[in-house]
Structure formats: C-alpha cells, structure tokens
Design a protein around this motif. Structure first.
Motif, PDB file in Angstrom:
ATOM      1  N   ILE A  48      -1.427  -4.711   7.135  1.00  0.00           N
ATOM      2  CA  ILE A  48      -2.457  -4.209   6.221  1.00  0.00           C
ATOM      3  C   ILE A  48      -1.850  -3.236   5.214  1.00  0.00           C
ATOM      4  N   ALA A  49      -0.985  -2.338   5.657  1.00  0.00           N
ATOM      5  CA  ALA A  49      -0.382  -1.355   4.753  1.00  0.00           C
ATOM      6  C   ALA A  49       0.502  -2.026   3.705  1.00  0.00           C
ATOM      7  N   ILE A  50       1.327  -2.955   4.120  1.00  0.00           N
ATOM      8  CA  ILE A  50       2.230  -3.623   3.172  1.00  0.00           C
ATOM      9  C   ILE A  50       1.440  -4.425   2.139  1.00  0.00           C
ATOM     10  N   HIS A  51       0.456  -5.198   2.592  1.00  0.00           N
ATOM     11  CA  HIS A  51      -0.309  -6.003   1.647  1.00  0.00           C
ATOM     12  C   HIS A  51      -1.253  -5.153   0.802  1.00  0.00           C
ATOM     13  N   GLY A  52      -1.690  -4.028   1.331  1.00  0.00           N
ATOM     14  CA  GLY A  52      -2.473  -3.094   0.518  1.00  0.00           C
ATOM     15  C   GLY A  52      -1.654  -2.526  -0.623  1.00  0.00           C
ATOM     16  N   MET A  53      -0.398  -2.208  -0.343  1.00  0.00           N
ATOM     17  CA  MET A  53       0.479  -1.697  -1.400  1.00  0.00           C
ATOM     18  C   MET A  53       0.808  -2.783  -2.428  1.00  0.00           C
ATOM     19  N   ILE A  54       0.995  -4.018  -1.971  1.00  0.00           N
ATOM     20  CA  ILE A  54       1.246  -5.121  -2.907  1.00  0.00           C
ATOM     21  C   ILE A  54       0.050  -5.303  -3.829  1.00  0.00           C
ATOM     22  N   PHE A  55      -1.176  -5.276  -3.258  1.00  0.00           N
ATOM     23  CA  PHE A  55      -2.380  -5.428  -4.073  1.00  0.00           C
ATOM     24  C   PHE A  55      -2.535  -4.271  -5.047  1.00  0.00           C
ATOM     25  N   ALA A  56      -2.262  -3.039  -4.609  1.00  0.00           N
ATOM     26  CA  ALA A  56      -2.363  -1.883  -5.507  1.00  0.00           C
ATOM     27  C   ALA A  56      -1.368  -1.985  -6.658  1.00  0.00           C
ATOM     28  N   ALA A  57      -0.154  -2.425  -6.363  1.00  0.00           N
ATOM     29  CA  ALA A  57       0.849  -2.584  -7.421  1.00  0.00           C
ATOM     30  C   ALA A  57       0.451  -3.691  -8.389  1.00  0.00           C
ATOM     31  N   ALA A  58      -0.078  -4.796  -7.855  1.00  0.00           N
ATOM     32  CA  ALA A  58      -0.521  -5.899  -8.716  1.00  0.00           C
ATOM     33  C   ALA A  58      -1.691  -5.459  -9.592  1.00  0.00           C
ATOM     34  N   CYS A  59      -2.621  -4.680  -9.042  1.00  0.00           N
ATOM     35  CA  CYS A  59      -3.756  -4.180  -9.831  1.00  0.00           C
ATOM     36  C   CYS A  59      -3.298  -3.250 -10.948  1.00  0.00           C
ATOM     37  N   ALA A  60      -2.335  -2.390 -10.649  1.00  0.00           N
ATOM     38  CA  ALA A  60      -1.821  -1.478 -11.673  1.00  0.00           C
ATOM     39  C   ALA A  60      -1.179  -2.255 -12.815  1.00  0.00           C
ATOM     40  N   ARG A  61      -0.380  -3.237 -12.478  1.00  0.00           N
ATOM     41  CA  ARG A  61       0.260  -4.072 -13.508  1.00  0.00           C
ATOM     42  C   ARG A  61      -0.784  -4.886 -14.270  1.00  0.00           C
ATOM     43  N   PHE A  62      -1.770  -5.424 -13.555  1.00  0.00           N
ATOM     44  CA  PHE A  62      -2.857  -6.195 -14.151  1.00  0.00           C
ATOM     45  C   PHE A  62      -3.639  -5.339 -15.144  1.00  0.00           C
ATOM     46  N   ASP A  63      -3.961  -4.096 -14.753  1.00  0.00           N
ATOM     47  CA  ASP A  63      -4.698  -3.195 -15.639  1.00  0.00           C
ATOM     48  C   ASP A  63      -3.890  -2.808 -16.868  1.00  0.00           C
ATOM     49  N   GLU A  64      -2.584  -2.828 -16.746  1.00  0.00           N
ATOM     50  CA  GLU A  64      -1.720  -2.468 -17.864  1.00  0.00           C
ATOM     51  C   GLU A  64      -1.563  -3.606 -18.865  1.00  0.00           C
ATOM     52  N   SER A  99      -7.398 -12.231  -8.028  1.00  0.00           N
ATOM     53  CA  SER A  99      -7.728 -12.418  -6.619  1.00  0.00           C
ATOM     54  C   SER A  99      -6.434 -12.409  -5.820  1.00  0.00           C
ATOM     55  N   TYR A 100      -6.461 -11.700  -4.683  1.00  0.00           N
ATOM     56  CA  TYR A 100      -5.261 -11.585  -3.852  1.00  0.00           C
ATOM     57  C   TYR A 100      -5.585 -12.029  -2.433  1.00  0.00           C
ATOM     58  N   LEU A 101      -4.825 -13.004  -1.956  1.00  0.00           N
ATOM     59  CA  LEU A 101      -4.895 -13.462  -0.574  1.00  0.00           C
ATOM     60  C   LEU A 101      -3.463 -13.515  -0.069  1.00  0.00           C
ATOM     61  N   PRO A 102      -3.126 -12.705   0.946  1.00  0.00           N
ATOM     62  CA  PRO A 102      -1.738 -12.672   1.418  1.00  0.00           C
ATOM     63  C   PRO A 102      -1.212 -14.060   1.765  1.00  0.00           C
TER      64      PRO A 102
END
Length: 155
Positions: A29-45, A120-123
C-alpha cells in the motif's frame, strides 16, 4: 532460566508467519500510494500545458482528445498501471443553480469547450476483482474550459 527458553522453541517462526503478511500488505500500500502521488503530481503539472497547447490548434474535438490522451500517456509512461481518458463537451451556458439563482441560465460566448482529463491507477499485477468485488483503481481528474480560437486563454 534455561528451562524457560526450551519451552518457547518456534515462537519466532510463528510470529514471523503472523506478522510477515501484514508487513507485506502495508509495504504494498505504501509503495503504490507513493507511485500514485508522484503520478498525480506529474499529471497536475503537465495536463494544463497539454490542454492549452493542443486545444487551440483548431482541430476536431475527437482528434484533440486523442492527441491529448496519447501525449499525456507518453509523458506518464514511467509510472506503471496508469491509464488516461480524455472527454470533451461544448459549454452552452452556466445554470444559475451554481450561484443560488434557480431557473436562470447565463449563456456564454459559443465555441468554448470543456476538456475532462481522467487519470486512473490500478497497480500492475493486481487482479480486476477479488472475492467477487470489482477493483476499479484510484481516480484523479482535472477539467479545463478553453476557447478554441484564443490560444492560451482559460475560461
């Protein structure tokens, strides 16, 4: 004192068997949560830049949606499990319900288009359903209203 240790043989193995699945789930959960947060930050940029540039080229909306989708997918290709969907719609007017004035519609200048970009993010490796429950993934969305004939102007 030595006798008390003899009666506890295998205790560490039992603790490991009980704790290891919990530790693995928390790490997953922690690893995929960080991947999603990083993807969202890049997506928002990058998403506002892509929409601002591509939406004002004067192309058909379906072509623009396809170009936006492929460009954003390519920019986010380093993040596994990411999917992008882009939709567009004409903005004819704003209802007064948003401003507390019921039964009124404020019409705006035509040719404004709203683009909705959905991440959309699905591990990777996670099945689409577990025990009969469908897993849809985590969703992050942005919406932009642009004038197709005025480059760089947000509505």
């Amino acid at each position: 004192m030595k006798a008390s240790f003899l009666n506890e043989k295998g205790q560490m193995s039992v603790e490991l068997v009980v704790c290891l699945p919990v530790i693995l789930i928390v790490a997953f959960i922690a690893i995929h949560g960080m991947i999603f947060a990083a993807a969202c930050a890049r997506f928002d940029e990058i998403t506002p830049q892509f929409v601002r540039v591509e939406a004002t080229k004067g192309l058909d909306e379906s072509v623009t949606c396809h170009v936006l989708e492929s460009g954003i997918k390519e920019a986010l290709s380093v993040y596994p499990g990411i999917s992008i969907a882009v939709t567009s719609e004409w903005i004819d007017g704003i209802t007064g319900d948003e401003f507390g004035e019921i039964d009124k519609t404020y019409f705006i200048v035509p040719h404004h288009t709203r683009y909705r970009v959905l991440l959309s993010y699905l591990p990777v490796g996670l099945p689409s359903s577990i025990f009969g429950f469908e897993i849809t993934g985590i969703i992050h969305q942005q919406s932009f209203a642009v004038d197709s004939y005025k480059p760089g102007i947000w509505m």
